[in-house]
Design a protein around this motif. Sequence first.
Motif, short mmCIF file in Angstrom:
data_model
loop_
_atom_site.label_atom_id
_atom_site.label_comp_id
_atom_site.label_asym_id
_atom_site.label_seq_id
_atom_site.Cartn_x
_atom_site.Cartn_y
_atom_site.Cartn_z
N GLU B 10 0.75 -1.23 -0.10
CA GLU B 10 -0.04 -0.04 0.08
C GLU B 10 1.04 1.22 0.11
O GLU B 10 1.82 1.45 0.47
CB GLU B 10 -0.82 0.09 1.13
N SER B 12 0.31 5.84 -0.49
CA SER B 12 -0.46 6.80 -0.50
C SER B 12 0.47 8.17 -0.82
O SER B 12 1.42 8.04 -0.56
CB SER B 12 -1.22 7.32 0.83
N GLU B 15 -2.40 14.44 -3.41
CA GLU B 15 -2.91 15.18 -4.50
C GLU B 15 -1.54 16.28 -5.42
O GLU B 15 -1.02 16.94 -4.69
CB GLU B 15 -4.07 15.93 -4.93
N PRO B 40 -8.48 0.04 -11.35
CA PRO B 40 -9.14 0.72 -10.26
C PRO B 40 -10.46 0.11 -9.75
O PRO B 40 -10.54 -1.01 -9.88
CB PRO B 40 -9.65 1.97 -11.40
N SER B 82 0.25 13.60 -9.16
CA SER B 82 -0.97 12.47 -9.09
C SER B 82 -2.38 13.14 -8.99
O SER B 82 -2.51 14.39 -8.41
CB SER B 82 -0.71 12.04 -7.70
N LEU B 84 -6.57 12.22 -8.32
CA LEU B 84 -7.40 11.48 -7.65
C LEU B 84 -7.84 10.10 -8.55
O LEU B 84 -8.00 9.19 -8.03
CB LEU B 84 -8.62 12.20 -7.18
N ASP B 86 -5.80 8.76 -10.12
CA ASP B 86 -4.83 7.55 -10.28
C ASP B 86 -5.08 6.62 -9.00
O ASP B 86 -4.46 5.46 -8.94
CB ASP B 86 -3.51 8.32 -9.91
N THR B 87 -5.95 6.74 -8.06
CA THR B 87 -6.30 5.80 -7.09
C THR B 87 -6.53 4.60 -7.50
O THR B 87 -7.68 4.39 -8.28
CB THR B 87 -7.30 6.50 -5.95
N SER B 110 -1.17 -1.17 -3.83
CA SER B 110 -2.58 -0.09 -3.72
C SER B 110 -2.16 1.15 -3.31
O SER B 110 -1.75 1.63 -2.37
CB SER B 110 -3.34 -0.76 -2.61
N LEU B 111 -2.35 2.23 -4.39
CA LEU B 111 -2.20 3.50 -4.19
C LEU B 111 -3.33 4.18 -4.08
O LEU B 111 -4.48 4.25 -4.55
CB LEU B 111 -1.54 3.90 -5.73
N THR B 112 -3.41 5.23 -2.98
CA THR B 112 -4.40 6.06 -2.68
C THR B 112 -4.00 7.53 -2.89
O THR B 112 -2.76 7.88 -2.22
CB THR B 112 -4.92 5.76 -1.24
N VAL B 113 -4.40 8.21 -3.80
CA VAL B 113 -4.13 9.74 -3.70
C VAL B 113 -5.29 10.47 -3.02
O VAL B 113 -6.33 10.48 -2.98
CB VAL B 113 -4.62 10.11 -5.23
#
Lengths: 112, 115
Positions: B10, B12, B15, B40, B82, B84, B86-87, B110-113
């Motif tokens: 993971e 993060s 933005e 996604p 980055s 949003l 891209d999450t 798992s990438l969270t923006v």
Amino acid sequence: AAGVIQSPRHLIKEKRETATLKCYPIPRHDTVYWYQQGPGQDPQFLISFYEKMQSDKGSIPDRFSAQQFSDYHSELNMSSLELGDSALYFCASSWTSFGEQYFGPGTRLTVT
Amino acid sequence: AQTVTQSQPEMSVQEAETVTLSCTYDTSENNYYLFWYKQPPSRQMILVIRQEAYKQQNATENRFSVNFQKAAKSFSLKISDSQLGDTAMYFCAFMKHRSGNQFYFGTGTSLTVIP
């Protein structure tokens, strides 16, 4: 641009039943791949076909079979379904010279 | 056998910031392809970028670029500015240079923006 088409998008079957998943590759693509993605897992390769001949085989159970037809579409036949077969099944296609695989939207199979 | 390792389950990023996702692989092949795919929440697998092993120049696609180190068998993905959208889950994939060959996927990052 045309994409890979998979049908059905969702399928619910009971244990020990049979399922058939269909894949229509991008026009002029000569190679089809099948992948299985369980919850929270990466896609696992099942089998591939190049010019209607099986070209590579992965972790496909003996209960499953697949083929590629003269129009290049492919079908994945799954028999004696088990609860563990519940997954997202992706089909991908490619034109061999370019390498990258274009994925369909997947068929979500639920076995109850 | 080929193996692909993504050591960051993971990540993060804020933005508009830059983030780098790592991928290493193991192979005895000399000619092969490497890819990054994005998945996604819709679960659609979307090609982000590809790299041919025989090319020394790193591939670039708009805000996405790779750092390909063949000797080190490393293939990292850099996402600049980055957004949003891209999450997603990002998968690194390896393919031998042979028709009909399978992808070997990493376990994904798992990438969270964050807005």
